[in-house]
Design a protein around this motif. Structure first.
Motif, PDB file in Angstrom:
ATOM      1  N   SER A   1       3.504  -0.689  -9.979  1.00 61.95           N
ATOM      2  CA  SER A   1       2.674  -0.143 -10.862  1.00 61.95           C
ATOM      3  C   SER A   1       1.371  -0.814 -10.592  1.00 61.95           C
ATOM      4  O   SER A   1       0.142   0.584 -11.276  1.00 61.95           O
ATOM      5  CB  SER A   1       3.200  -1.046 -12.494  1.00 61.95           C
ATOM      6  OG  SER A   1       1.832  -0.584 -13.463  1.00 61.95           O
ATOM      7  N   ILE A   2       0.437  -1.817 -10.639  1.00 64.43           N
ATOM      8  CA  ILE A   2      -0.398  -1.910  -9.901  1.00 64.43           C
ATOM      9  C   ILE A   2      -0.981  -1.688  -8.735  1.00 64.43           C
ATOM     10  O   ILE A   2      -2.458  -1.114  -9.412  1.00 64.43           O
ATOM     11  CB  ILE A   2      -0.446  -3.761 -10.455  1.00 64.43           C
ATOM     12  CG1 ILE A   2       0.022  -3.623 -11.589  1.00 64.43           C
ATOM     13  CG2 ILE A   2      -2.412  -4.064 -10.119  1.00 64.43           C
ATOM     14  CD1 ILE A   2      -0.380  -5.849 -11.255  1.00 64.43           C
ATOM     15  N   ARG A   3      -0.528  -1.051  -7.893  1.00 64.79           N
ATOM     16  CA  ARG A   3      -0.929  -0.921  -6.686  1.00 64.79           C
ATOM     17  C   ARG A   3      -1.250   0.393  -6.716  1.00 64.79           C
ATOM     18  O   ARG A   3      -1.679   1.002  -6.157  1.00 64.79           O
ATOM     19  CB  ARG A   3      -0.350  -1.033  -5.280  1.00 64.79           C
ATOM     20  CG  ARG A   3      -0.385  -2.099  -4.764  1.00 64.79           C
ATOM     21  CD  ARG A   3      -1.484  -2.717  -4.401  1.00 64.79           C
ATOM     22  NE  ARG A   3      -1.723  -2.590  -3.074  1.00 64.79           N
ATOM     23  CZ  ARG A   3      -2.838  -1.429  -2.788  1.00 64.79           C
ATOM     24  NH1 ARG A   3      -3.569  -1.052  -4.010  1.00 64.79           N
ATOM     25  NH2 ARG A   3      -2.515  -0.810  -1.948  1.00 64.79           N
ATOM     26  N   GLN A   4      -1.386   1.112  -8.064  1.00 65.75           N
ATOM     27  CA  GLN A   4      -1.769   2.761  -8.119  1.00 65.75           C
ATOM     28  C   GLN A   4      -3.367   2.750  -8.364  1.00 65.75           C
ATOM     29  O   GLN A   4      -4.527   3.652  -8.785  1.00 65.75           O
ATOM     30  CB  GLN A   4      -1.022   3.870  -9.234  1.00 65.75           C
ATOM     31  CG  GLN A   4       0.283   3.863  -9.423  1.00 65.75           C
ATOM     32  CD  GLN A   4       0.974   3.799  -7.799  1.00 65.75           C
ATOM     33  OE1 GLN A   4      -0.044   5.362  -7.842  1.00 65.75           O
ATOM     34  NE2 GLN A   4       1.539   3.531  -7.026  1.00 65.75           N
ATOM     35  N   ARG A   5      -4.088   1.405  -9.106  1.00 66.54           N
ATOM     36  CA  ARG A   5      -5.244   1.462  -9.960  1.00 66.54           C
ATOM     37  C   ARG A   5      -6.034   0.277  -9.231  1.00 66.54           C
ATOM     38  O   ARG A   5      -7.355   0.701  -8.832  1.00 66.54           O
ATOM     39  CB  ARG A   5      -5.004   0.896 -11.509  1.00 66.54           C
ATOM     40  CG  ARG A   5      -4.079   2.160 -12.216  1.00 66.54           C
ATOM     41  CD  ARG A   5      -4.376   1.288 -13.828  1.00 66.54           C
ATOM     42  NE  ARG A   5      -3.754   0.049 -13.753  1.00 66.54           N
ATOM     43  CZ  ARG A   5      -2.138   0.140 -13.561  1.00 66.54           C
ATOM     44  NH1 ARG A   5      -1.107   1.519 -13.620  1.00 66.54           N
ATOM     45  NH2 ARG A   5      -1.474  -0.792 -14.048  1.00 66.54           N
ATOM     46  N   VAL A   6      -5.117  -0.189  -8.729  1.00 68.04           N
ATOM     47  CA  VAL A   6      -5.701  -2.061  -7.776  1.00 68.04           C
ATOM     48  C   VAL A   6      -6.237  -1.984  -6.470  1.00 68.04           C
ATOM     49  O   VAL A   6      -4.158  -1.464  -5.999  1.00 68.04           O
ATOM     50  CB  VAL A   6      -5.459  -3.746  -8.063  1.00 68.04           C
ATOM     51  CG1 VAL A   6      -6.011  -4.028  -7.728  1.00 68.04           C
ATOM     52  CG2 VAL A   6      -5.862  -2.892 -10.188  1.00 68.04           C
ATOM     53  N   ARG A   7      -7.071  -2.394  -5.788  1.00 73.35           N
ATOM     54  CA  ARG A   7      -6.643  -2.409  -4.099  1.00 73.35           C
ATOM     55  C   ARG A   7      -5.762  -3.220  -3.429  1.00 73.35           C
ATOM     56  O   ARG A   7      -5.643  -3.729  -4.581  1.00 73.35           O
ATOM     57  CB  ARG A   7      -8.193  -1.843  -3.174  1.00 73.35           C
ATOM     58  CG  ARG A   7      -9.066  -0.712  -3.659  1.00 73.35           C
ATOM     59  CD  ARG A   7     -10.408   0.110  -2.669  1.00 73.35           C
ATOM     60  NE  ARG A   7     -11.998  -1.010  -3.548  1.00 73.35           N
ATOM     61  CZ  ARG A   7     -12.638  -0.289  -3.334  1.00 73.35           C
ATOM     62  NH1 ARG A   7     -12.965   0.197  -2.181  1.00 73.35           N
ATOM     63  NH2 ARG A   7     -13.855  -0.826  -4.461  1.00 73.35           N
ATOM     64  N   LEU A   8      -5.054  -2.671  -2.200  1.00 74.91           N
ATOM     65  CA  LEU A   8      -4.650  -3.457  -1.816  1.00 74.91           C
ATOM     66  C   LEU A   8      -5.249  -5.244  -2.078  1.00 74.91           C
ATOM     67  O   LEU A   8      -4.594  -6.537  -2.268  1.00 74.91           O
ATOM     68  CB  LEU A   8      -4.416  -3.282  -0.366  1.00 74.91           C
ATOM     69  CG  LEU A   8      -3.092  -4.475   0.728  1.00 74.91           C
ATOM     70  CD1 LEU A   8      -1.983  -4.812  -0.250  1.00 74.91           C
ATOM     71  CD2 LEU A   8      -2.882  -3.651   1.755  1.00 74.91           C
ATOM     72  N   PHE A   9      -6.193  -6.034  -0.603  1.00 71.35           N
ATOM     73  CA  PHE A   9      -6.701  -7.147  -0.586  1.00 71.35           C
ATOM     74  C   PHE A   9      -6.761  -7.995  -1.830  1.00 71.35           C
ATOM     75  O   PHE A   9      -6.491  -8.749  -2.225  1.00 71.35           O
ATOM     76  CB  PHE A   9      -7.396  -7.147   0.307  1.00 71.35           C
ATOM     77  CG  PHE A   9      -7.194  -7.045   1.574  1.00 71.35           C
ATOM     78  CD1 PHE A   9      -6.209  -7.629   2.570  1.00 71.35           C
ATOM     79  CD2 PHE A   9      -7.235  -5.412   2.270  1.00 71.35           C
ATOM     80  CE1 PHE A   9      -5.607  -7.746   3.522  1.00 71.35           C
ATOM     81  CE2 PHE A   9      -7.154  -5.389   3.991  1.00 71.35           C
ATOM     82  CZ  PHE A   9      -5.487  -6.377   4.515  1.00 71.35           C
ATOM     83  N   PRO A  10      -7.281  -7.380  -2.824  1.00 67.84           N
ATOM     84  CA  PRO A  10      -7.652  -8.032  -3.758  1.00 67.84           C
ATOM     85  C   PRO A  10      -6.506  -8.176  -5.217  1.00 67.84           C
ATOM     86  O   PRO A  10      -6.232  -9.358  -5.201  1.00 67.84           O
ATOM     87  CB  PRO A  10      -8.653  -7.271  -5.090  1.00 67.84           C
ATOM     88  CG  PRO A  10      -9.241  -5.687  -3.649  1.00 67.84           C
ATOM     89  CD  PRO A  10      -8.329  -6.278  -2.976  1.00 67.84           C
ATOM     90  N   TYR A  11      -5.892  -6.970  -4.999  1.00 70.61           N
ATOM     91  CA  TYR A  11      -4.321  -7.610  -5.460  1.00 70.61           C
ATOM     92  C   TYR A  11      -3.876  -8.530  -4.662  1.00 70.61           C
ATOM     93  O   TYR A  11      -3.173  -9.667  -5.576  1.00 70.61           O
ATOM     94  CB  TYR A  11      -3.391  -6.460  -5.206  1.00 70.61           C
ATOM     95  CG  TYR A  11      -1.913  -6.404  -6.083  1.00 70.61           C
ATOM     96  CD1 TYR A  11      -1.639  -6.565  -6.972  1.00 70.61           C
ATOM     97  CD2 TYR A  11      -0.794  -6.095  -4.849  1.00 70.61           C
ATOM     98  CE1 TYR A  11      -0.080  -7.375  -7.350  1.00 70.61           C
ATOM     99  CE2 TYR A  11       0.678  -6.536  -5.840  1.00 70.61           C
ATOM    100  CZ  TYR A  11       0.405  -6.288  -6.720  1.00 70.61           C
ATOM    101  OH  TYR A  11       2.091  -6.712  -6.799  1.00 70.61           O
ATOM    102  N   VAL A  12      -3.570  -8.438  -3.410  1.00 73.26           N
ATOM    103  CA  VAL A  12      -2.133  -9.914  -2.853  1.00 73.26           C
ATOM    104  C   VAL A  12      -3.080 -10.838  -3.073  1.00 73.26           C
ATOM    105  O   VAL A  12      -2.376 -11.814  -3.699  1.00 73.26           O
ATOM    106  CB  VAL A  12      -1.793  -9.511  -1.672  1.00 73.26           C
ATOM    107  CG1 VAL A  12      -1.079  -8.019  -1.319  1.00 73.26           C
ATOM    108  CG2 VAL A  12      -3.539  -9.181  -0.278  1.00 73.26           C
ATOM    109  N   THR A  13      -3.948 -10.946  -3.308  1.00 70.60           N
ATOM    110  CA  THR A  13      -5.220 -12.346  -3.155  1.00 70.60           C
ATOM    111  C   THR A  13      -4.674 -13.340  -4.339  1.00 70.60           C
ATOM    112  O   THR A  13      -4.040 -14.370  -4.425  1.00 70.60           O
ATOM    113  CB  THR A  13      -6.704 -12.167  -2.994  1.00 70.60           C
ATOM    114  OG1 THR A  13      -6.592 -11.586  -1.771  1.00 70.60           O
ATOM    115  CG2 THR A  13      -7.638 -13.817  -2.731  1.00 70.60           C
ATOM    116  N   VAL A  14      -4.493 -12.246  -5.795  1.00 71.35           N
ATOM    117  CA  VAL A  14      -4.217 -13.017  -7.153  1.00 71.35           C
ATOM    118  C   VAL A  14      -2.874 -13.004  -6.960  1.00 71.35           C
ATOM    119  O   VAL A  14      -2.506 -14.092  -7.642  1.00 71.35           O
ATOM    120  CB  VAL A  14      -4.779 -12.176  -7.892  1.00 71.35           C
ATOM    121  CG1 VAL A  14      -4.021 -12.280  -9.584  1.00 71.35           C
ATOM    122  CG2 VAL A  14      -6.380 -11.524  -8.041  1.00 71.35           C
TER     123      VAL A  14
END
Length: 299
Positions: free
Chosen positions: A177-190
């Protein structure tokens, strides 16, 4: 990630990820540290590797996180922490073959979660696949039963692996769901940072030592972060932007096969005939479930 997207095939990325995650159980078995400590340092070192990339490539993305997406990413991190803690501990009680097969039940829970949360259709084929996998899981646990002590240990290990699968499903659904809106590295960092905080709390609460480990252990922690962490989970998160979660889930069925073969070669761990047969039934059920869209294999 646009530049990478144009140069990297999602199929090739999935193959790399499957090979990388197949090494995870071996690293865990080689390490003698407490399970929670292994999980914590794997995630902490992975976070340390991906956070600088996020800061350089996408410095403004963290400020653009919506409150809802940030909260969902933290929830995904908590689910990932429970997944790691449960699965790493399961490897202390059951075989590599059984543990990595049962933790891969996550596509079944993804199917149920997608039906409940994303309003995706559940077909008769999906239900049949779930039933097949559950039967295989029961045979795997009961068929290897021996003395009461052995049986209890197997049941505990297998139950922890299933719990790890449930938590992995929540992690995958949130990521899709989130990866459709948020780019990879910021997402996985959080996500990884939230996961590391939860695991640190678990380690401290249990009184496990944080620093008193020989160089070999630190090398194994780093290996878990680079292999299964960066080239495994992080690459999987990248593929979730480009292919359906069901495709990723069915591709990860290669992990039990790879891990079992590595355990045979590197740990001299020969799975029982019951585990092999029941594992094949479980994987068959998972395959039926994850290829059940409209009764046809997912393309």
């Amino acid at each position: 990630m646009g530049g990478i997207s144009s140069r990297v095939s999602p199929l090739g990325a999935i193959i790399v990820a499957v090979l990388a995650v197949s090494t995870s159980a071996i690293f865990v078995r080689w390490s003698v540290a407490p399970s929670g400590v292994k999980a914590f340092y794997r995630v902490l070192f992975t976070t340390a590797l991906v956070a600088p990339v996020a800061a350089v490539r996408n410095p403004g993305d963290f400020r653009r996180f919506s409150g809802r997406d940030a909260a969902a990413a933290v929830v995904a991190g908590v689910a990932l922490a429970v997944h790691f803690a449960a699965w790493f501990e399961s490897l202390n009680h059951t075989s590599v073959a059984a543990s990595v097969t049962l933790v891969q039940l996550q596509p079944l829970f993804v199917a149920v979660g997608a039906y409940l949360l994303l309003d995706e259709r559940v077909t008769h084929r999906t239900v049949a696949g779930i039933v097949i996998a559950v039967v295989g899981m029961a045979v795997m646990t009961l068929g290897d039963a021996g003395s009461p002590a052995t049986t209890g240990r197997l049941v505990l290990g297998n139950a922890l692996a299933v719990l790890g699968g449930v938590m992995a499903a929540g992690y995958v659904l949130a990521g899709r769901s989130i990866r459709q809106r948020v780019r990879l590295f910021p997402y996985v960092t959080v996500v990884y940072a939230a996961c590391a905080v939860v695991l640190l709390g678990f380690v401290v609460a249990n009184g496990y030592p944080l620093f008193d480990y020989p160089p070999r252990e630190w090398a194994l922690f780093l290996g878990m972060a680079i292999g299964p962490g960066v080239f495994g989970h992080t690459v999987i998160n990248w593929t979730l932007e480009h292919v359906e979660s069901s495709v990723v889930s069915v591709s990860l069925l290669g992990e039990p096969v790879g891990s079992t073969l590595l355990a045979l070669v590197l740990l001299a761990e020969v799975p029982s005939a019951t585990t092999v047969v029941a594992g094949a039934v479980v994987l068959g059920g998972i395959y039926v479930t994850t290829t059940a869209r409209d009764g046809k294999p997912t393309s």
